[in-house]
Design an enzyme around this catalytic site. Structure first.
Site, short mmCIF file in Angstrom:
data_model
loop_
_atom_site.label_atom_id
_atom_site.label_comp_id
_atom_site.label_asym_id
_atom_site.label_seq_id
_atom_site.Cartn_x
_atom_site.Cartn_y
_atom_site.Cartn_z
CG ASP A 340 27.12 12.86 50.87
OD1 ASP A 340 28.13 12.47 51.99
OD2 ASP A 340 27.86 14.14 51.04
CG ASP A 410 33.68 15.51 51.25
OD1 ASP A 410 33.36 15.33 49.51
OD2 ASP A 410 33.35 15.93 51.72
#
Length: 524
Positions: A340, A410
Site C-alpha cells: 500500500d 477503497d
C-alpha cells in the site's frame, strides 16, 4: 544528434504486430565531459490529423477512483498530470481519443504510459489542422543531471489503434498486457478467491480472532486468507507502527507461524498487508532515524495521514526495507503481499543529496520503488504482489510489470463500484481488478442485498471482506454458493473477451459480458 552540443538521442520503436501495439521510448546520452541538465523529456510524441477529437480520462480522488470524463479538445493545451510522487487518482497516465466512436464502431487512438511516478500528458489541438500529443515523466519540479558519458532511458509509451470502437481497444490491451507486461510467472494463472479480515477486526488483530475467521473463510471455499493492517510493531491505530515490520508479540505471542499453519491446514494460503515506503512518528524506526524521511532542514515535517514518507533515494533506507520484508518472508510461509501507499510525496528534499539535486527526487523515488519490488520478487518468487495506493493510485502499466494485481479503489459500495470498474476496464485487464464483497450500508449511502454485492464483485477477481462473525447462516450459504459458481466461471471472467453491453451512466442499467457467444457469462 545535436549539431552544437555533444548530445545524442535515440528514438526507440518496438512493434507488437500481433497485438497491434507500438512501444515508444527515448534514450538521451551525454557524449561530452560537461554536465547537461535535462528539464523536460517525453517518452513519445504522436500527432493525429484533423480536429474534433474527444478525449476520455479520469478525474477522481480517494474513494472516487476512475471517475470517467470526456471532452472535446479545442484550442489550447489540455494537461493531465500527477504531482503526488505516484500515479494518483486525479488523472491516469493514458489517453483515449475518438470522434464519435462507440463500443463497437468508430476509430479510436489510445496510449498508456508505463510509469508510476509524476507524469504529464499534453494534448494540443493546433491551429494547423492536427492534434499533438506529448506523454512522459512530469516536468514540474523535475531535473536530471547527465554527467559525461551517462544516458537516461524514458519510461515506455504504449500506443494503439482500434477501427472498431472501445471494445476492441480494451480487449487488445488486455491481451497485450498478459503477453508482454504482466510478470510471466503468474500471467496465465487465475486469481484466487481471497478473504481479507480488515472489516472484521480493523487494527484489533490477534491470533484467536484471526483463527476464528480462518475457519469461517475456509468453509466458504476461500483460497487465500489475507490479514490486513495492525499485525506489526505497536500498531494500535494509524498513528503508530509504520516502519516497524516485525510481528507484534502481544497480539501474536508465538509469531505468525501458528496462524499460518492453521490457514494451511484449512487448505488456504496466507497473505499480509504492508506499507513499506512509510513511517509513523511513533515508531522505533523514526525514533532511531528521524533523518530517513523526506524533509527540508529549515522546516518542520508535515504529516499526511499521520505518516511520513521514507527517503528512498538513500541506499541505507532501501537496504532496511529489503532486509525487513525479506526477513518477514523468509521466517514465514507467506504467499501474498498487499503493498500500500497512503500518502503523496511532499517536501522533496534529502540529507544525502545536494540541494541542486532535489528536483531529481521524484524520479529517484519511483526508480527505487521499482528496484525494491523487483529485488523482492527475485528473492521470493513464491509471493504474489498486489499494488495499492489509497485504492487505485498506482494503476498503471509501469506497476503492472512488477505486480500481479491492483486494488482499484477503497470504495467497495457495489453501486459505486459498477462505475469504478467500468472506467478501469477501458485500458486495464479484468484479471488485475480485485473486487471485494463488503458490509453494506455502513458508508451512509445505501444498503444493498448480498446477492447484488456478490455479483458486482464477481465481475473482477473475487474477494470477500465482510465480517464473517456477523453473517447469518443464510449469508454464509449464499456466499459459499456464489464462490463455487465463480470458480467455475473465473477463467472466462478473468481471461475472456470483455464486452460492455450497456452503461449505468447513460442507460440506467449496466450489463457486462465475458467471452463470446459459444461460451460467455453476462452480469446485468
Amino acid at each position: 544528434k545535436d549539431e552544437a552540443y555533444l548530445l545524442e538521442m535515440d528514438l526507440h520503436y518496438r512493434v507488437y504486430e500481433e497485438e497491434n501495439v507500438i512501444e515508444k521510448w527515448r534514450t538521451v546520452r551525454n557524449c561530452g565531459k560537461e554536465e547537461i541538465v535535462l528539464e523536460r523529456i517525453h517518452s513519445g510524441e504522436c500527432s493525429l490529423a484533423g480536429s474534433g477529437w474527444r478525449m476520455k480520462n479520469f478525474n477522481g480522488m480517494w474513494n472516487s477512483d476512475f471517475e470517467e470524463y470526456e471532452q472535446e479538445l479545442k484550442g489550447g493545451k489540455h494537461v493531465v498530470e500527477s504531482l503526488r510522487g505516484a500515479t494518483g487518482h486525479v488523472g491516469n497516465p493514458s489517453f483515449v481519443l475518438h470522434r464519435g466512436a462507440g463500443e463497437t464502431h468508430g476509430e479510436v487512438y489510445y496510449g498508456a504510459l508505463g510509469w508510476s511516478g509524476n507524469f504529464k500528458l499534453v494534448l494540443e489541438q493546433t491551429p494547423y489542422g492536427y492534434l499533438n500529443i506529448l506523454a512522459g515523466i512530469g516536468d514540474t519540479d523535475f531535473e536530471w543531471r547527465l554527467k559525461g558519458g551517462e544516458a537516461l532511458d524514458t519510461p515506455p509509451l504504449y500506443i494503439g489503434y482500434s477501427p472498431d470502437g472501445f471494445d476492441r481497444m480494451s480487449n487488445t490491451m488486455a491481451a497485450f498486457a498478459q503477453k508482454n507486461i504482466m510478470p510471466p510467472v503468474r500471467a496465465e494463472q487465475e486469481q484466487p478467491v481471497l478473504y481479507n479480515s480488515w472489516e472484521a477486526t480493523y487494527f484489533d488483530v490477534g491470533e484467536a480472532a484471526q483463527g476464528a475467521l480462518v475457519e469461517k473463510a475456509a468453509a466458504l471455499g476461500v483460497e487465500l486468507f489475507v490479514m490486513d493492517d495492525g499485525w506489526f510493531g505497536q500498531r494500535r491505530n494509524d498513528h503508530a507502527g509504520l516502519g516497524d515490520w516485525y510481528v507484534n508479540r502481544e497480539k501474536f505471542t508465538n509469531g505468525l507461524k501458528p496462524l499460518i499453519e492453521k490457514v494451511k491446514r484449512h487448505g488456504m494460503r496466507f497473505g499480509l498487508w504492508i506499507e513499506p515506503e512509510m513511517v509513523n512518528r511513533d515508531s522505533d524506526l523514526y525514533r532511531a532515524h528521524p533523518d530517513w524521511v523526506y524533509h527540508y532542514a529549515c522546516r518542520p515535517v508535515q504529516e499526511g495521514r499521520y505518516q511520513y514518507m521514507l527517503d528512498l533515494t538513500r541506499t541505507d533506507v532501501q537496504e532496511y526495507i529489503l532486509a525487513q520484508i525479506s526477513h518477514l518472508l523468509e521466517e514465514n510461509d507467506i504467499s501474498y503481499i498487499k503493498w500500500d501507499m497512503n500518502r503523496g510525496m511532499s517536501e522533496a528534499a534529502s540529507e544525502q543529496l545536494n540541494p541542486s539535486e532535489y528536483k531529481s527526487i521524484w524520479y529517484r523515488h519511483t526508480m527505487a520503488f521499482y528496484g525494491l519490488i523487483q529485488e523482492l520478487r527475485a528473492r521470493h518468487p513464491q509471493v504474489e504482489w498486489e499494488a495499492c495506493a489509497s485504492g487505485g493510485g498506482r494503476v498503471d502499466y509501469g506497476a503492472m510489470r512488477y505486480f500481479d494485481e491492483y486494488w482499484p479503489s477503497d470504495n467497495t459500495d457495489p453501486l459505486d463500484r459498477l462505475s469504478i470498474q467500468e472506467g478501469y476496464s477501458y485500458l486495464y485487464p479484468i484479471k488485475y481488478m480485485r473486487s471485494w464483497v463488503t458490509e453494506s450500508g455502513g458508508n451512509g449511502k445505501r444498503s444493498v442485498p448480498l446477492e447484488f454485492r456478490l455479483h458486482c464483485a464477481m465481475c473482477g477477481a473475487l474477494g470477500i471482506g465482510v465480517d464473517l462473525n456477523r453473517c447469518t447462516e443464510q449469508d454464509m450459504a449464499q456466499m459459499r454458493e456464489h464462490i463455487a459458481v465463480y470458480k467455475e466461471l473465473r477463467r472466462l471472467i478473468q481471461f475472456g473477451s470483455l464486452h460492455r453491453l450497456v452503461h449505468l451512466r447513460t442507460d440506467g442499467i449496466q450489463a457486462v459480458q465475458y467471452g463470446e457467444r459459444e461460451e460467455c457469462v453476462v452480469f446485468a
